[in-house]
Scaffold this motif. Structure first.
Motif, PDB file in Angstrom:
ATOM      1  N   ALA A 187       0.813  -1.216   0.000  1.00 25.62           N
ATOM      2  CA  ALA A 187       0.000   0.000   0.000  1.00 25.62           C
ATOM      3  C   ALA A 187       0.842   1.258   0.000  1.00 25.62           C
ATOM      4  CB  ALA A 187      -0.930  -0.021   1.211  1.00 25.62           C
ATOM      5  N   GLY A 188       2.146   1.103   0.187  1.00 27.39           N
ATOM      6  CA  GLY A 188       3.035   2.259   0.092  1.00 27.39           C
ATOM      7  C   GLY A 188       3.061   3.127   1.326  1.00 27.39           C
ATOM      8  N   PHE A 189       3.067   2.513   2.516  1.00 29.94           N
ATOM      9  CA  PHE A 189       3.142   3.290   3.753  1.00 29.94           C
ATOM     10  C   PHE A 189       4.525   3.157   4.368  1.00 29.94           C
ATOM     11  CE2 PHE A 189      -0.989   4.985   4.635  1.00 29.94           C
ATOM     12  CZ  PHE A 189      -1.859   4.203   3.899  1.00 29.94           C
ATOM     13  N   ASP A 190       4.932   4.222   5.095  1.00 34.44           N
ATOM     14  CA  ASP A 190       6.241   4.233   5.758  1.00 34.44           C
ATOM     15  C   ASP A 190       6.080   4.652   7.209  1.00 34.44           C
ATOM     16  OD1 ASP A 190       7.801   5.385   2.798  1.00 34.44           O
ATOM     17  OD2 ASP A 190       8.165   3.481   3.835  1.00 34.44           O
ATOM     18  N   VAL A 191       7.139   4.403   7.956  1.00 32.55           N
ATOM     19  CA  VAL A 191       7.172   4.885   9.342  1.00 32.55           C
ATOM     20  C   VAL A 191       7.036   6.409   9.327  1.00 32.55           C
ATOM     21  CG1 VAL A 191       8.657   5.126  11.372  1.00 32.55           C
ATOM     22  CG2 VAL A 191       8.591   2.952  10.132  1.00 32.55           C
ATOM     23  N   GLY A 192       6.167   6.903  10.186  1.00 34.85           N
ATOM     24  CA  GLY A 192       5.930   8.338  10.240  1.00 34.85           C
ATOM     25  C   GLY A 192       4.648   8.758   9.543  1.00 34.85           C
ATOM     26  N   ASP A 193       4.100   7.862   8.703  1.00 31.38           N
ATOM     27  CA  ASP A 193       2.857   8.206   8.000  1.00 31.38           C
ATOM     28  C   ASP A 193       1.678   8.087   8.941  1.00 31.38           C
ATOM     29  OD1 ASP A 193       3.719   6.652   4.781  1.00 31.38           O
ATOM     30  OD2 ASP A 193       4.262   8.589   5.684  1.00 31.38           O
ATOM     31  N   GLU A 194       0.599   8.738   8.543  1.00 33.69           N
ATOM     32  CA  GLU A 194      -0.689   8.529   9.219  1.00 33.69           C
ATOM     33  C   GLU A 194      -1.504   7.568   8.376  1.00 33.69           C
ATOM     34  OE1 GLU A 194      -1.514  12.554  11.818  1.00 33.69           O
ATOM     35  OE2 GLU A 194      -2.669  12.196   9.990  1.00 33.69           O
TER      36      GLU A 194
END
Lengths: 271, 772
Positions: free
Chosen positions: B143-150
């Motif tokens: 899904a393309g999420f990283d640490v720090g994202d909401e």
């Protein structure tokens, strides 16, 4: 290299006089070479295999070029047939300059104008005798039926009907050379070039091949043959002597006496 | 004598450096493909196993009642436990138009000694980290999420924004989306806020004294706690392996072909070498080499090429393996490079060495037996005693003289011609292989049921809505033609330490179109159909009886009335009428509905409508579309691999052709001189050689295409069996595509033959005739 005795030019002069006396007009030249030379460079050393050769062969003439091994006679023959290029000089075939033709054009010219016979026959080993000859016919553009007809004629004349379907390795040396002769003649070339055609044959086969060459000569075929064998050379109308890349003499042969005399002199020369 | 042989061998290799380089290249290429296949096969699950070790992860997983799980954690054989944790289903994250199902675990602020996860990025949760979340590594990449994202998580109560503080690989399942849903970890306080006191399930992971005996442990637990749902680390590992199964099969097939092609090339090269060096062989024998030593010399020479080439290929294959393993490795934060395994490397070198020796032996033995005198005097092999048969045929067919010459020369050495055609045929076979697989994928997209895809388009799964409520909603939709109610059970096969997924069906199960392979669908309670995979595994068929334990204690024996094609779990499934167990299980826990829409209706539109009507009380998935999407992705991946490997084999075949032609040109030098002396132009010489190669290509295509399609059918049948699918699912490529292979193969051979052909064209007549 063996020392060679001075050339016997008296026979040559006598032969030319008899020609003039009989009023024989020189025929048109099939092949002519002017100032022909061929040099090879090996490890920086220049070796002149042919030096300044002048040659004319009239239509219907049988010329033998004779000389010891390494004198340049085969090289000369190869240049005349377009298998090699001269370093200098000009070659004319039926009056047309050919020495500067590229390989492709020489190949097309060779199909119909030049027939070659080699010492080691040079037949294609995995084609039958018949196919070896017919291939040459087909390459010149003849339809298969025509190429086959000519091949059959030649084989009949050369006594090769029994071996038509055999591969060269199954033939004797004499048979192979006759097949090579058939291949060289299937397109009725302007000139037949033979490089030591009997060099690899026994005496009986040698006689066979020489008889055949004389026979075709009698039918009007122009032949240039190179040999180191005096007996072979004596079958020709004219013998040109070659040494160290140059012509050193010439002998014309009118009849059997000339032939015998020439033979003796040539044998003496060899000795 | 060895030193003498080595000196001779080195001299030969240096003298024939072009040929040496060509053979080195093809052997290295084959070794690369082989190393890749073995490495990917062996190491696919290595990142998972390494992660399991690193995290001290659980060997077995249990979902069920909390008190049951606590008791399970105390059983003999358990050395540590993770949980019990609450597991909450029915969440989702929407990214664009994609909806990703998610479940939450309240794993807590401190990971236990036996950890259910391996943190790969960021940090773990902190005690006061309300609204923090650690997300699934596979989901993060998908899904393309990283640490720090909401991240916005939705359920029937609404939407909640959480902050991603870490990414973790979940050891309880294969990476998302291979296994779904994705698993997120949050503090109990966050969970309370999310689930509003609702707890869907509890889960426990246990680490065992003997990890290999997890299946036995699980079966024993199920006997005592029949309602608990279970899973083992081996099942997870198999799931991880599934990510690369297709790749392994492909690589394995291509390795086999590459090795064969290498064998042909080496045999060609040796055969040609013998012919070209026959005079040298005669000299060797004249100075004292025995026939055996001459044979040994050839073997030594080629091993001197093959062994280093195999090592280079092995290193290359190992270096390329991250292309296949990297996706899984990255999820577990493992090195993209697998662990170096001396056994695998040794197998590659030994395999390639063996092929080299086998294909060197015969021509080398012939070399040793050559007559010393003949080879010294003539320097060539014995001339044939019969005219060239191919040339004769060509002549009889009234083909142009150039083609006759081309055929004659091409088949002048029949064995070499066969080997070259063999190498080209292998390429055509692998192209046919790739085309057939592609055609099969396309056919499967048009008819998913054939390959075990769902017989219905949509799946409705109750979240907060009751089963009856969800069923009523489905019934009320006019766009829905029919539906089947499915209740999930896990049952045990007695004395096999196996548990099998089972569906109890109600509704239109006969009409909805399950792909029955043999027999028929059950017509009511008391009968069963088996997935093909399970039927084969248990050696059961129509007319036999399947015995299983429901919840570990209720023994059921049902006659098997049919087998069906099931894509999941390699076809290890049982289906029966739900009424069969209604007295035992009056209210099945896990239920969903398979929905078939009215013909001509857009399934996605119906899905959205259902979802709207159901609000957050249900999850509606477009299973058919998901299945097709997954198939298309597989197709893209396999296409990329298959055609890349085709390229490798093509290069190998071109090299084979090049090697063969270089020898042919050398051997036919005299013939070329003769032909030129009787009037063949240089262009015609080039054309003759190129035509000869084109004849090889045509023969290779004529043989390779049908053989390739046939072999692929056999391979697909074999793979299908392994996956619990029926035979005969392979689709023949269209005639257009197959015929296109012919000119392509010819074009490739023309390219491969250009150089030696031009060399022949340029050869000087007089040099050729002096060859004697």
């Amino acid at each position: 290299m063996t020392a060679i005795a001075p050339v016997r030019t008296d026979i040559l002069v006598a032969a030319r006089s008899r020609l003039k006396g009989k009023g024989v007009q020189p025929m048109a030249d099939i092949i002519e070479a002017r100032g022909l030379a061929r040099a090879f460079v090996t490890d920086g050393v220049v070796i002149e295999a042919v030096r300044g050769v002048e040659l004319s062969v009239a239509e219907g003439e049988f010329v033998a070029i004779m000389g010891p091994s390494g004198c340049g006679k085969s090289t000369l023959l190869h240049i005349l047939g377009g298998l090699d290029r001269p370093s200098r000089g000009e070659v004319f075939l039926r009056g047309k300059r050919v020495d500067s033709l590229n390989e492709g054009r020489w190949a097309r010219l060779r199909r119909k104008e030049v027939g070659f016979v080699f010492q080691f026959f040079n037949l294609i080993n995995n084609l039958s005798a018949a196919d070896n000859v017919e291939l040459a016919g087909l390459l010149s553009g003849a339809p298969l039926s025509e190429a086959r007809r000519r091949r059959r004629e030649l084989f009949a004349a050369l006594g090769l009907e029994e071996v038509a379907g055999k591969v060269p390795s199954r033939l004797s040396g004499g048979q192979q050379q006759r097949v090579a002769l058939a291949r060289a003649l299937v397109n009725r070339p302007a000139i037949l070039l033979a490089d030591e055609p009997t060099g690899n044959l026994d005496s009986e086969s040698t006689r066979e091949v020489l008889n055949l060459l004389r026979q075709y000569r009698a039918e009007g075929q122009t032949i240039v043959l190179v040999t180191h064998d005096a007996r072979v050379a004596s079958a020709a109308d004219r013998v040109i002597h070659m040494r160290d890349g140059s012509f050193v003499g010439e002998t014309r042969i009118e009849d059997s006496r000339d032939r015998s005399r020439l033979l003796s002199s040539l044998i003496d020369l060899e000795v | 004598m060895f030193r003498a042989a080595s000196l001779q061998a080195f001299a030969d290799l240096r003298h024939r450096w072009v040929q040496t380089a060509l053979v080195f290249f093809v052997v290295a290429a084959a070794a690369t493909v082989l190393m890749l296949a073995l490495t990917v096969w062996r190491a696919s699950s290595e990142p998972y196993e390494q992660a399991l070790d690193e995290a001290n992860g659980p060997h077995a997983w249990f979902f069920g009642d909390r008190s049951d799980l606590l008791r399970i954690a105390e059983r003999d054989g358990v050395v540590g436990a993770a949980g019990p944790y609450t597991v909450s289903f029915n969440f989702s994250v929407t990214v664009g138009t994609e909806r990703h199902p998610v479940r939450f675990w309240d794993t807590g602020a401190e990971l236990p000694e036996v950890s259910p996860v391996l943190l790969t990025e960021g940090r773990w949760l902190v005690p006061d980290g309300r609204d923090e979340v650690v997300i699934d590594a596979g989901f993060a990449r998908e899904a393309g999420f990283d640490v720090g994202d909401e991240i916005v998580v939705a359920d029937e109560a609404g939407r909640t924004v959480l902050h991603i503080v870490g990414v973790a690989a979940n050891l309880e399942r294969a990476p998302y989306p291979v296994w779904g849903p994705a698993v997120f970890h949050a503090l109990p306080s966050t969970m309370e806020h999310l689930i509003h006191g609702r707890v869907n399930a509890w889960m426990l992971g246990v680490r065992l004294e003997d990890g290999a005996a997890s299946e036995r442990f699980i079966t024993q637990v199920r006997a005592d706690y029949p309602s608990v749902i279970t899973g083992s680390w081996q099942e997870v590992r198999d799931g991880v392996n599934d990510v690369n199964t297709g790749n392994v099969v492909l690589l394995g097939v291509f390795s086999g072909f590459a090795l064969l092609a290498v064998g042909f090339i080496i045999a060609n090269a040796i055969g040609g070498q013998v012919l070209a060096q026959s005079r040298e062989i005669g000299l060797l024998k004249a100075v004292g080499f025995t026939p055996g030593q001459v044979t040994g010399l050839f073997v030594l020479e080629n091993m001197m090429i093959a062994v280093p080439a195999a090592l280079v290929g092995g290193v290359l294959g190992f270096g390329l393996s991250p292309l296949f393993l990297g996706s899984v490795a990255s999820l577990f934060d493992a090195s993209v490079f697998p662990t170096f395994d001396p056994l695998v490397s040794g197998t590659v070198v030994a395999g390639v060495g063996l092929i080299t020796m086998v294909f060197t032996a015969v021509p080398a033995w012939r070399a040793g037996r050559l007559s010393t005198l003949r080879t010294l005097t003539t320097g060539v092999m014995a001339e044939g005693s019969r005219p060239s048969l191919p040339a004769k045929i060509a002549s009889r067919l009234r083909l142009p003289p150039l083609l006759v010459i081309a055929v004659k020369d091409a088949f002048s050495q029949p064995l070499r011609a066969m080997l070259t055609i063999g190498a080209l045929t292998l390429v055509v076979i692998t192209v046919a292989f790739a085309l057939t697989i592609d055609a099969t994928f396309v056919a499967a997209q048009d008819d998913p049921v054939r390959l075990g895809g769902p017989p219905f388009e949509l799946q409705v799964e109750p979240r907060t809505m009751s089963n009856d409520g969800a069923e009523a909603l489905v019934k009320a939709q006019p766009e829905i033609e029919r539906y089947v109610k499915r209740a999930w059970f896990e049952v045990d096969i007695p004395e096999r330490y196996q548990h099998v997924g089972t569906w109890g069906l109600a509704g239109d199960y006969r009409e909805i179109g399950y792909p029955i392979h043999e027999g028929r669908m059950f017509s009511g309670p008391g009968e069963a159909v088996l997935g093909l995979g399970l039927a084969r595994e248990l050696d059961l068929g129509v007319g036999d009886t399947i015995t299983f334990l429901l919840w570990g204690e209720t023994r059921l024996e049902l006659p098997v009335v049919g087998t069906y094609v099931e894509d999941n779990d390699r076809g290890r499934r049982i289906m029966f009428d739900l009424a069969t167990v209604e007295e035992i299980v009056p209210d099945p826990g896990f239920v969903n509905f398979g929905v078939k829409v009215v013909s001509g209706t857009d399934a996605e539109t119906v899905r959205q409508s259902l979802q709207r009507h159901g609000g957050g009380g249900i999850d509606v998935d477009n299973l058919a579309q998901d299945w097709v999407d997954s198939l298309q992705e597989n197709r893209r991946e396999i296409r990329a691999i298959a055609f890349s490997l085709n390229g490798v084999l093509l290069a190998v075949a071109v090299v084979s052709l090049l090697t063969s032609l270089l020898f042919t040109v050398r051997e036919r030098q005299r013939d070329v001189g003769i032909l030129k002396s009787i009037g063949l132009t240089p262009v015609q010489v080039v054309s003759a050689f190129v035509m000869g190669s084109a004849v090889f290509a045509l023969l290779a295509a004529v043989i390779g295409l049908p053989v390739g399609v046939f072999l692929t059918n056999v391979l697909i049948d074999f793979a299908a069996q392994e996956d619990g699918l029926p035979k005969g699912i392979a689709e023949t490529p269209s005639a257009g595509w197959l015929l296109l292979v012919v000119p392509l193969t010819v074009a490739v051979t023309v390219i491969g033959s250009a150089l030696p052909a031009m060399q022949a064209g340029r050869s000087r007549i007089i040099d050729a005739l002096r060859y004697e």
